[in-house]
Design an enzyme around this catalytic site. Sequence first.
Site, short mmCIF file in Angstrom:
data_model
loop_
_atom_site.label_atom_id
_atom_site.label_comp_id
_atom_site.label_asym_id
_atom_site.label_seq_id
_atom_site.Cartn_x
_atom_site.Cartn_y
_atom_site.Cartn_z
CD GLU A 1 -4.79 4.17 0.82
OE1 GLU A 1 -5.48 5.38 0.75
OE2 GLU A 1 -4.47 3.74 2.07
CG ASP B 1 -0.58 -4.05 4.46
OD1 ASP B 1 -1.24 -3.62 3.42
OD2 ASP B 1 -0.23 -3.54 5.55
CG ASN C 1 -7.78 -1.39 5.96
OD1 ASN C 1 -6.89 -0.97 6.79
ND2 ASN C 1 -7.73 -0.65 4.74
CG ASP D 1 0.10 4.82 5.96
OD1 ASP D 1 0.37 4.46 4.74
OD2 ASP D 1 -0.85 5.12 6.46
CG HIS D 2 0.13 0.25 4.39
ND1 HIS D 2 -0.61 -0.88 4.88
CD2 HIS D 2 -0.51 1.43 4.59
CE1 HIS D 2 -1.72 -0.31 5.26
NE2 HIS D 2 -1.70 0.99 5.10
CG ASN E 1 -1.70 1.26 1.30
OD1 ASN E 1 -1.31 2.37 0.82
ND2 ASN E 1 -2.86 1.02 1.72
CG ASP F 1 -4.43 -2.19 3.30
OD1 ASP F 1 -4.85 -2.85 4.59
OD2 ASP F 1 -4.52 -0.96 3.48
#
Lengths: 255, 255
Positions: free
Chosen positions: A34, A217, A148, A246-247, A7, A146
């Site tokens: 994303e 993930d 979530n 951030d991933h 991501n 991802d």
Amino acid sequence: MSIVTWNVNSLKVRFPHLETMIKDCSPDVICLQETKTEDANFPLADIENLDYFASYHGQKTYNGVAILSRERVHEVQFGIPNFEDNQARVVAATSSTGTRIINVYVPNGEAVDSEKYVYKLSWFRAFIEYVRSTAKTYSSIIILGDFNIAPRGEDVYDPEAFHEKLLCSDQERTLFEELLGLGFLDAFHERTESSERFTWWDYRMNAFRRKLGLRIDHILMTESEFNRCAEVKILKEFRKMERPSDHAPVMATFM
Amino acid sequence: MSIVTWNVNSLKVRFPHLETMIKDCSPDVICLQETKTEDANFPLADIENLDYFASYHGQKTYNGVAILSRERVHEVQFGIPNFEDNQARVVAATSSTGTRIINVYVPNGEAVDSEKYVYKLSWFRAFIEYVRSTAKTYSSIIILGDFNIAPRGEDVYDPEAFHEKLLCSDQERTLFEELLGLGFLDAFHERTESSERFTWWDYRMNAFRRKLGLRIDHILMTESEFNRCAEVKILKEFRKMERPSDHAPVMATFM
DNA sequence: GCTCCTTAAG
DNA sequence: CTTAAGGAGC
């Protein structure tokens, strides 16, 4: 053979990071989430310069997924068939070796009991049905992206604090188990002993420095693929870089 | 003795450019416009590290003026006295040698016959009255800043096209003449032969590369100062830099 | 925090 | 084109 999920939180901003990752790892397949890029603005020429083909499906500001591949893929499919969704969250394709690759960006869900959480659950139920029908046609499948969802307590830096919180609720975890029940193995979980399990750290509150992460993930695969899978690694160094996503990327390597 | 005026279009973004200008030119006084910085966020410590005092008057997003000076100044005054204005456009101070320095950022006016144009004219009329009263108290005055007026045809890259357009209208030019009539000389105009007169180039349409500029930043001075003024230069190289302001600094040097 | 978009101003 | 703010989303 290796495959990566990442991501990137804006492909435009993370393009240099992607280049570095490619130079370091040269994966055969890269699944991005994303991308936040409309198809008209997708950096196709730059990707081709890095010697990848690209199947992409994006929109501005939010979502957006892409499969980059060294070899040409076929049977490219965007979104969940027969499921109305104006969000670009799924792209699937069949690799040159016949493996069905499903790249997914599951809705975040905002907060348990929010409207977006309801959407997340119904979206994921539709995704499960899509995978169920895919599994009838393909024997070799890799689902990555991802999700979530942090499947287990050990996937969260503070399991108590996250009890029934977003990403960790029973409803989310039960659906994740239901997906695995279709014949998939959570490859990192099954292959890796390491206590360094996290793939995402909030940008806020110095979460990365303080090691406050979650594992959301995932790379799921059918048994045929899992038997060939030698290693699953979280490429944490990409979360340490300047202006990181951030991933962290997650990479599976096959024999 | 030298004095500079520069519309920096964000002091925060242009701080490195300002540092370079100071290293290159070391002016005794620097008048900045469009600092776009609230007083609470003004980079006072950084300015002091560069060995300047600072008198500043800013707001967020728009406007904002500052006088930086090697020597302490006195009688610092913000805005036009007895003129209600919520926009930070004027700061005046008296130098250690007794010269009154008025740093001004005249409203742009948007377009001839717009509401903002009406405001510009009435603002500038109030400014003229302010200067008139200042001239009763001080014999030595320098007014400098972004006037948003190109006084003559030769101050515009295409005088025909700009006929009665914003920055060049008769009303604006007449008011500028009225200001000069109080006993001021347009120092660049009077001192410089060069055909390179422009101080501002629009960011749009590659205006700088195409030499499509205007002269709207000025240094006006009373005769006493003008007689000591050896040179007025437009520091065009600062418009060539990376991430430049759209305005070049203008520097007057005194004997 | 970080990214993006929109709006406003120039 | 460039800046900055404000808001959404994560």
